[in-house]
Scaffold this active site. Structure first.
Site, PDB file in Angstrom:
ATOM      1  N   ARG A  96       0.838  -1.202   0.000  1.00 24.70           N
ATOM      2  CA  ARG A  96       0.000   0.000   0.000  1.00 24.70           C
ATOM      3  C   ARG A  96       0.873   1.253   0.000  1.00 24.70           C
ATOM      4  O   ARG A  96       2.083   1.163   0.124  1.00 24.70           O
ATOM      5  CB  ARG A  96      -0.953   0.001   1.196  1.00 24.70           C
ATOM      6  N   GLU A 126      -3.271   7.252   6.998  1.00 27.62           N
ATOM      7  CA  GLU A 126      -1.918   7.424   7.546  1.00 27.62           C
ATOM      8  C   GLU A 126      -0.929   7.977   6.520  1.00 27.62           C
ATOM      9  O   GLU A 126      -0.003   7.280   6.073  1.00 27.62           O
ATOM     10  CB  GLU A 126      -1.399   6.102   8.129  1.00 27.62           C
ATOM     11  N   GLU A 166      -7.773   4.357  15.439  1.00 29.12           N
ATOM     12  CA  GLU A 166      -7.450   2.938  15.541  1.00 29.12           C
ATOM     13  C   GLU A 166      -6.820   2.698  16.905  1.00 29.12           C
ATOM     14  O   GLU A 166      -5.754   3.255  17.203  1.00 29.12           O
ATOM     15  CB  GLU A 166      -6.456   2.530  14.445  1.00 29.12           C
TER      16      GLU A 166
END
Ligand code: GAL
Length: 661
Positions: free
Chosen positions: A111, A150, A321
């Site tokens: 990613r 992020e 998270e």
């Protein structure tokens, strides 16, 4: 325990409907509600399912997932999927990949495989976000949007791509206008590095030895600006098509590669991802300390980020998270002690969080994050964390509305640019930004104080005590704020030692703070910790363990601590103190305690694992330590809702606070 009451905060969870059969969704949603969860984040990695082929959108499944969650009474945070561009897109536009400092593209198959500077990729992001916001922008279940995921994770802010090179040259031209001014600002006469045109400038990599720190500092600034610009593309679209919804992003632990204050200008809420055990394992620290807190997390690390992001979010922050058990990405992935999942949640709320959201609803059956715990096991059996979240929900109901985080009287000034400056020219391998900042924060928090972490542009007038751990370049606005600040001030080493373009100021360090601090720094040295310099203070010996400066006090400046070889280590000019070195923890604690008392704050020295924070009418006390603690000697409050006076390991006590610790 009190009767259940409405609360002003919410519990959330991260959920991936695309990983599970549709037949499970309704039951998942029902069980989330039964656990006390009200918010759910979805969608942030789902591009390949949302657009399986170029231009062929398949949004129906997401619509059904949204309806299912909404029908169950859940509020949805919809993530934009731009952290995971699909294979067809990368193949169509291979130069969108980020490039490492050695010039190698970082490929597909995980990613964050994109370069922030790439204009074509920004257009693709605008396209998918426009399509999503057009279709779902007014869906009644959506309360917020998360942009991407992020920013910068996996070391992706600095990219040495062709697009970055072109963008950097353009950015420099905008900043300096004239190439002679850039040469002058950077000092390019040194080693004949002068340029005749902006088009001659390369990215600062691949040279024979170190490139000019001014060059690298500007590349950090440029790269940081790209993150903000990339984010702004998405927020503009979402604001237009999804009115009334908050827009947020999930930031990380000790992550300094871009200016979060700049990105926050376009966002409503700062959120961050809290992995206390993974982070403890990954970050530097003494082995004994890590061993003591291996199953609880560092007692200050979570709090530090809550305070940092509450400041960045102008008072509004969430944990997007929250770790539920072992993770998969640290070097060693330890399990938490029972009770810690609840403790971390309550601690976030104590610091002012609006929502604490757990990662993830159910452990994945496949791919990279196997082993990463969730609230449910992969076979859908409830895992231990689920029961702790149920308990957290019951706790919140017992407390009722929490109100706002109590205003702090102590502040720590934090700067991303400071981190870049210390990185481009550390001058000692062990000198970084995070450690002194965190050490000062810990010293404050050990005293039971509520703390604000503020940016260099903040109004400092509400505070009685301000700490500036290190600020190589002091922006004009901060210099002005410190010149008129009426409280007690502590400024740490290297502050004011560089100009904006990373040159030494004509009057030497501390540059624009010379008057305020009443010192001039004439020399600095770094050393390995075994060569620590003993420092005498208060009739005891402490140490500078990595850095020290030789300072000349101006007339009227007092010397309060000295190195054993006779040089000033701590000075005072009116109410402004200067610390001329990298102090060990014990020295910092001693100095910070003295200053807090002088500033009129009510302090008490807490044991290593005991911490506190106040919110609304409540004092929260947390036991990260290895043994139960009788907390009554430390706090005057007596009206406990739960947890006291004997506070169990991993326990939380909540009381109505009377005053002071
Ligand atoms: C975060 C990330 C999540 C997941 C999680 C695992 O950094 O945002 O997508 O990978 O870590 O702990």
């Amino acid at each position: 325990m009190a009767e259940p009451r409405d609360t002003d905060v919410t519990i959330g969870v991260c959920y991936y409907p695309e990983h599970w059969p549709e037949a499970m969704w309704a039951d998942d949603a029902r069980r989330m509600r039964a656990t006390g969860i009200r918010r759910v984040r979805i969608g942030e990695f789902a591009w390949s399912r949302l657009e399986p082929r170029p231009g062929h959108y398949d949004f129906d499944w997401l619509g059904r997932a949204l309806d299912t969650l909404h029908d169950a009474g859940l509020e949805v945070v919809l993530g934009t999927p731009t952290a995971t561009p699909p294979k067809w897109l990368v193949d169509a536009m291979p130069d969108m990949l980020p490039v490492d400092a050695r010039g190698r593209p970082r490929g597909f198959a995980s990613r964050r495989h994109y370069c922030f500077s790439h204009a074509g990729y920004r257009r693709e992001c605008a396209r998918i976000v426009t399509a999503l916001a057009t279709r779902f922008g007014k869906h009644p279940g959506i309360v917020a949007w998360q942009t991407d995921n992020e920013y910068g994770c996996h070391d992706t802010v600095l990219s040495y791509s062709h697009e970055a090179l072109v963008g950097f040259r353009h950015w420099l031209k905008e900043r300096y206008g004239d190439i002679h001014l850039l040469n002058e600002a950077w000092g390019n006469v040194f080693w004949s590095m002068e340029y005749r045109d902006f088009a001659e400038i390369d990215l600062p990599s691949g040279a024979v030895t170190e490139t000019n720190p001014s060059h690298r500092a500007d590349f950090h600034r440029y790269s940081s600006d790209q993150v903000a610009a990339f984010n702004r593309v998405q927020t503009g679209i979402i604001r237009a098509l999804s009115p009334g919804r908050d827009i947020l992003h999930n930031f990380m632990t000790f992550f300094l590669d871009f200016d979060h204050y700049a990105v926050m200008k376009d966002l409503d809420i700062a959120t961050w991802d809290s992995y206390p055990l993974g982070s403890l394992d990954v970050f530097p620290g003494e082995t004994a300390h890590k061993a003591a807190f291996a199953r609880t997390g560092d007692p200050d690390m979570q709090a530090f980020h809550h305070d940092l992001y509450r400041g960045a979010g102008r008072g509004r922050f969430w944990v997007m998270e929250q770790q539920p058990g072992p993770v998969n990405w640290a070097q060693y992935n330890t399990d938490a002690l029972p009770g810690l999942v609840r403790l971390w949640g309550l601690e976030g709320f104590a610091h002012g969080a609006e929502t604490i959201s757990y990662f993830r609803w159910r452990e994945a059956l496949f791919a990279q994050e196997q082993f990463h715990a969730g609230l449910n096991m992969p076979d859908n059996t409830p895992d231990r964390a689920l029961f702790e979240v149920e308990q957290l929900s019951a706790d919140l109901k017992a407390l009722g509305p929490l109100g706002a985080a109590a205003p702090a009287r102590a502040a720590l000034v934090f700067s991303y640019e400071a981190a870049w400056f210390l990185r481009v020219q550390p001058q000692g391998r062990n000198f970084n930004y995070v450690e002194p900042v965190f050490a000062m924060y810990r010293a404050l928090r050990r005293l039971g104080l509520d703390i604000d972490i503020v940016g260099p542009h903040a109004d400092l007038s509400p505070y009685a005590l301000v700490l500036v751990p290190s600020m190589p370049h002091v922006p004009d606005v901060l210099a002005a704020a410190l010149a008129t600040f009426e409280g007690t001030l502590l400024v740490g080493p290297r502050s004011g030692s560089r100009t904006a373009s990373h040159r030494i100021p004509d009057n030497l360090a501390p540059g624009p703070l010379a008057e305020v601090l009443g010192v001039k720094v004439t020399r600095a040295e770094s050393f390995r910790s075994y060569s620590a310099v003993p420092v005498r203070y208060d009739n005891e010996t402490f140490a500078f363990d990595r850095w020290r400066e030789f300072v000349e006090p101006a007339p009227g400046t007092e010397v309060l601590a000295e190195s054993e070889d006779g040089h000033p280590a701590l000075t005072r000019c009116r109410r402004a103190y200067y610390l001329a070195g990298g102090a060990d923890g014990a020295l910092l604690e001693r100095i910070v305690e003295r200053l807090a008392r002088e500033a009129g704050l009510s302090v008490c020295a807490l044991p290593a694992g005991l911490r506190t924070r106040r919110r609304g009418p409540w004092r929260f006390v947390f036991n990260y330590g290895p043994a139960p603690v009788d907390i009554s000697p430390y706090f005057t409050d007596r009206d406990f809702v739960f947890g006291a006076p004997m506070l169990a390991v991993g326990g939380v006590a909540v009381s109505r606070f009377s005053d002071g610790p």
